[in-house]
Design a protein around this motif. Structure first.
Motif, PDB file in Angstrom:
ATOM      1  N   LYS A 101       0.877  -1.171   0.000  1.00 39.56           N
ATOM      2  CA  LYS A 101       0.000   0.000   0.000  1.00 39.56           C
ATOM      3  C   LYS A 101       0.911   1.218   0.000  1.00 39.56           C
ATOM      4  O   LYS A 101       1.697   1.410   0.922  1.00 39.56           O
ATOM      5  CB  LYS A 101      -0.915  -0.010   1.215  1.00 39.56           C
ATOM      6  CG  LYS A 101      -1.903  -1.156   1.189  1.00 39.56           C
ATOM      7  CD  LYS A 101      -2.756  -1.176   2.423  1.00 39.56           C
ATOM      8  CE  LYS A 101      -3.687  -2.372   2.383  1.00 39.56           C
ATOM      9  NZ  LYS A 101      -4.455  -2.489   3.634  1.00 39.56           N
ATOM     10  N   VAL A 102       0.809   2.015  -1.066  1.00 36.84           N
ATOM     11  CA  VAL A 102       1.731   3.128  -1.285  1.00 36.84           C
ATOM     12  C   VAL A 102       0.955   4.432  -1.384  1.00 36.84           C
ATOM     13  O   VAL A 102      -0.094   4.497  -2.027  1.00 36.84           O
ATOM     14  CB  VAL A 102       2.542   2.897  -2.592  1.00 36.84           C
ATOM     15  CG1 VAL A 102       3.449   4.064  -2.887  1.00 36.84           C
ATOM     16  CG2 VAL A 102       3.342   1.604  -2.483  1.00 36.84           C
ATOM     17  N   TRP A 103       1.481   5.480  -0.756  1.00 41.44           N
ATOM     18  CA  TRP A 103       0.880   6.809  -0.812  1.00 41.44           C
ATOM     19  C   TRP A 103       1.837   7.774  -1.490  1.00 41.44           C
ATOM     20  O   TRP A 103       3.033   7.742  -1.236  1.00 41.44           O
ATOM     21  CB  TRP A 103       0.592   7.322   0.600  1.00 41.44           C
ATOM     22  CG  TRP A 103      -0.760   6.948   1.096  1.00 41.44           C
ATOM     23  CD1 TRP A 103      -1.848   7.764   1.161  1.00 41.44           C
ATOM     24  CD2 TRP A 103      -1.196   5.683   1.599  1.00 41.44           C
ATOM     25  NE1 TRP A 103      -2.924   7.073   1.655  1.00 41.44           N
ATOM     26  CE2 TRP A 103      -2.550   5.794   1.934  1.00 41.44           C
ATOM     27  CE3 TRP A 103      -0.570   4.452   1.772  1.00 41.44           C
ATOM     28  CZ2 TRP A 103      -3.289   4.740   2.450  1.00 41.44           C
ATOM     29  CZ3 TRP A 103      -1.299   3.399   2.285  1.00 41.44           C
ATOM     30  CH2 TRP A 103      -2.644   3.545   2.616  1.00 41.44           C
ATOM     31  N   GLY A 104       1.305   8.656  -2.342  1.00 41.85           N
ATOM     32  CA  GLY A 104       2.091   9.721  -2.948  1.00 41.85           C
ATOM     33  C   GLY A 104       2.146  10.900  -1.996  1.00 41.85           C
ATOM     34  O   GLY A 104       1.392  10.976  -1.027  1.00 41.85           O
ATOM     35  N   GLU A 105       3.018  11.837  -2.265  1.00 40.09           N
ATOM     36  CA  GLU A 105       3.164  12.994  -1.376  1.00 40.09           C
ATOM     37  C   GLU A 105       1.943  13.901  -1.390  1.00 40.09           C
ATOM     38  O   GLU A 105       1.567  14.464  -0.388  1.00 40.09           O
ATOM     39  CB  GLU A 105       4.416  13.781  -1.747  1.00 40.09           C
ATOM     40  CG  GLU A 105       5.677  13.041  -1.392  1.00 40.09           C
ATOM     41  CD  GLU A 105       6.903  13.903  -1.555  1.00 40.09           C
ATOM     42  OE1 GLU A 105       6.823  15.120  -1.308  1.00 40.09           O
ATOM     43  OE2 GLU A 105       7.944  13.345  -1.926  1.00 40.09           O
ATOM     44  N   GLU A 106       1.320  14.067  -2.530  1.00 39.19           N
ATOM     45  CA  GLU A 106       0.192  14.987  -2.660  1.00 39.19           C
ATOM     46  C   GLU A 106      -1.168  14.289  -2.583  1.00 39.19           C
ATOM     47  O   GLU A 106      -2.183  14.938  -2.440  1.00 39.19           O
ATOM     48  CB  GLU A 106       0.290  15.748  -3.993  1.00 39.19           C
ATOM     49  CG  GLU A 106       1.575  16.534  -4.160  1.00 39.19           C
ATOM     50  CD  GLU A 106       1.672  17.701  -3.203  1.00 39.19           C
ATOM     51  OE1 GLU A 106       0.638  18.348  -2.941  1.00 39.19           O
ATOM     52  OE2 GLU A 106       2.779  17.947  -2.708  1.00 39.19           O
ATOM     53  N   LEU A 126       4.070  -0.321 -10.269  1.00 36.55           N
ATOM     54  CA  LEU A 126       2.884  -0.597 -11.070  1.00 36.55           C
ATOM     55  C   LEU A 126       1.731  -0.624 -10.076  1.00 36.55           C
ATOM     56  O   LEU A 126       1.678  -1.487  -9.194  1.00 36.55           O
ATOM     57  CB  LEU A 126       3.026  -1.944 -11.785  1.00 36.55           C
ATOM     58  CG  LEU A 126       1.891  -2.353 -12.705  1.00 36.55           C
ATOM     59  CD1 LEU A 126       1.752  -1.354 -13.854  1.00 36.55           C
ATOM     60  CD2 LEU A 126       2.154  -3.745 -13.254  1.00 36.55           C
ATOM     61  N   CYS A 127       0.827   0.371 -10.192  1.00 36.64           N
ATOM     62  CA  CYS A 127      -0.205   0.566  -9.176  1.00 36.64           C
ATOM     63  C   CYS A 127      -1.614   0.407  -9.732  1.00 36.64           C
ATOM     64  O   CYS A 127      -1.865   0.700 -10.901  1.00 36.64           O
ATOM     65  CB  CYS A 127      -0.080   1.963  -8.567  1.00 36.64           C
ATOM     66  SG  CYS A 127       1.521   2.275  -7.808  1.00 36.64           S
ATOM     67  N   SER A 128      -2.521   0.011  -8.848  1.00 38.95           N
ATOM     68  CA  SER A 128      -3.930  -0.085  -9.212  1.00 38.95           C
ATOM     69  C   SER A 128      -4.500   1.325  -9.349  1.00 38.95           C
ATOM     70  O   SER A 128      -3.935   2.286  -8.818  1.00 38.95           O
ATOM     71  CB  SER A 128      -4.698  -0.833  -8.138  1.00 38.95           C
ATOM     72  OG  SER A 128      -4.721  -0.073  -6.938  1.00 38.95           O
ATOM     73  N   LYS A 129      -5.612   1.464 -10.054  1.00 44.64           N
ATOM     74  CA  LYS A 129      -6.260   2.764 -10.181  1.00 44.64           C
ATOM     75  C   LYS A 129      -7.172   3.047  -8.995  1.00 44.64           C
ATOM     76  O   LYS A 129      -7.507   4.184  -8.717  1.00 44.64           O
ATOM     77  CB  LYS A 129      -7.049   2.828 -11.486  1.00 44.64           C
ATOM     78  CG  LYS A 129      -6.125   2.783 -12.676  1.00 44.64           C
ATOM     79  CD  LYS A 129      -6.869   2.948 -13.974  1.00 44.64           C
ATOM     80  CE  LYS A 129      -5.859   2.777 -15.088  1.00 44.64           C
ATOM     81  NZ  LYS A 129      -6.215   3.342 -16.319  1.00 44.64           N
ATOM     82  N   LYS A 130      -7.560   1.983  -8.296  1.00 54.32           N
ATOM     83  CA  LYS A 130      -8.463   2.119  -7.158  1.00 54.32           C
ATOM     84  C   LYS A 130      -7.771   2.811  -5.997  1.00 54.32           C
ATOM     85  O   LYS A 130      -6.638   2.489  -5.639  1.00 54.32           O
ATOM     86  CB  LYS A 130      -8.950   0.735  -6.724  1.00 54.32           C
ATOM     87  CG  LYS A 130      -9.983   0.774  -5.650  1.00 54.32           C
ATOM     88  CD  LYS A 130     -10.451  -0.629  -5.289  1.00 54.32           C
ATOM     89  CE  LYS A 130     -11.425  -0.575  -4.136  1.00 54.32           C
ATOM     90  NZ  LYS A 130     -11.797  -1.921  -3.710  1.00 54.32           N
ATOM     91  N   CYS A 131      -8.476   3.752  -5.413  1.00 52.69           N
ATOM     92  CA  CYS A 131      -7.950   4.566  -4.308  1.00 52.69           C
ATOM     93  C   CYS A 131      -8.231   3.879  -2.969  1.00 52.69           C
ATOM     94  O   CYS A 131      -9.314   3.374  -2.741  1.00 52.69           O
ATOM     95  CB  CYS A 131      -8.649   5.920  -4.372  1.00 52.69           C
ATOM     96  SG  CYS A 131      -7.903   7.165  -3.376  1.00 52.69           S
ATOM     97  N   ILE A 132      -7.234   3.877  -2.078  1.00 51.00           N
ATOM     98  CA  ILE A 132      -7.391   3.358  -0.720  1.00 51.00           C
ATOM     99  C   ILE A 132      -7.436   4.558   0.213  1.00 51.00           C
ATOM    100  O   ILE A 132      -6.524   5.389   0.206  1.00 51.00           O
ATOM    101  CB  ILE A 132      -6.192   2.484  -0.321  1.00 51.00           C
ATOM    102  CG1 ILE A 132      -6.001   1.331  -1.276  1.00 51.00           C
ATOM    103  CG2 ILE A 132      -6.346   1.977   1.095  1.00 51.00           C
ATOM    104  CD1 ILE A 132      -4.678   0.620  -1.070  1.00 51.00           C
TER     105      ILE A 132
END
Length: 134
Positions: A101-106, A126-132
């Motif tokens: 589970k990865v979060w971007g800065e913004e 390589l990430c899913s489009k679904k938001c957590i």
């Protein structure tokens, strides 16, 4: 001659005591420490270590100086991707099937990602489009 031997013996004992002290510091756990350094464990979860202790950031062994200062040697980390977890802690993960589970800065939400090799020398997430949500 005996003075020189005594001097070397004392030096040996001091070095041994210092190494033992450092070894014991590395083994002691850090719980409830406000000055501790956060780092990612291999599963991407936040862990903490006390100032003066070492930790593995996924690529190299770093030393905790304070919560806001960690000393890590500069190194190339092939077959690794940089990730940031929901607590804002960054680290390195290996190329492979494991998902993180990865979060971007913004971003206000995270994504499930895995580290993949795209060219012989490059990696990317390589990430899913679904938001957590947090």
């Amino acid at each position: 001659s005996s003075g020189i031997n005594a001097e070397y013996g004392g030096l040996f004992i001091m070095r041994y005591a210092l190494l033992l002290h450092v070894f014991l510091l590395l083994l002691s756990p850090a719980r409830g420490c406000k000055e501790c350094c956060p780092y990612l464990n291999p599963r991407g979860h936040t862990r903490y270590t006390s100032p003066g202790h070492s930790f593995f950031n996924g690529c190299v062994v770093c030393t905790c100086i304070s919560r806001d200062l960690q000393l890590c040697p500069l190194a190339a980390c092939p077959d690794m991707c940089t990730v940031r977890n929901k607590s804002g802690v960054t680290g390195f993960v290996k190329v492979g099937r494991r998902r993180y589970k990865v979060w971007g800065e913004e971003e206000e939400c995270g994504r499930v990602c895995r580290c993949v090799k795209v060219r012989s020398e490059r990696t990317r997430l390589l990430c899913s489009k679904k938001c957590i949500r947090r």
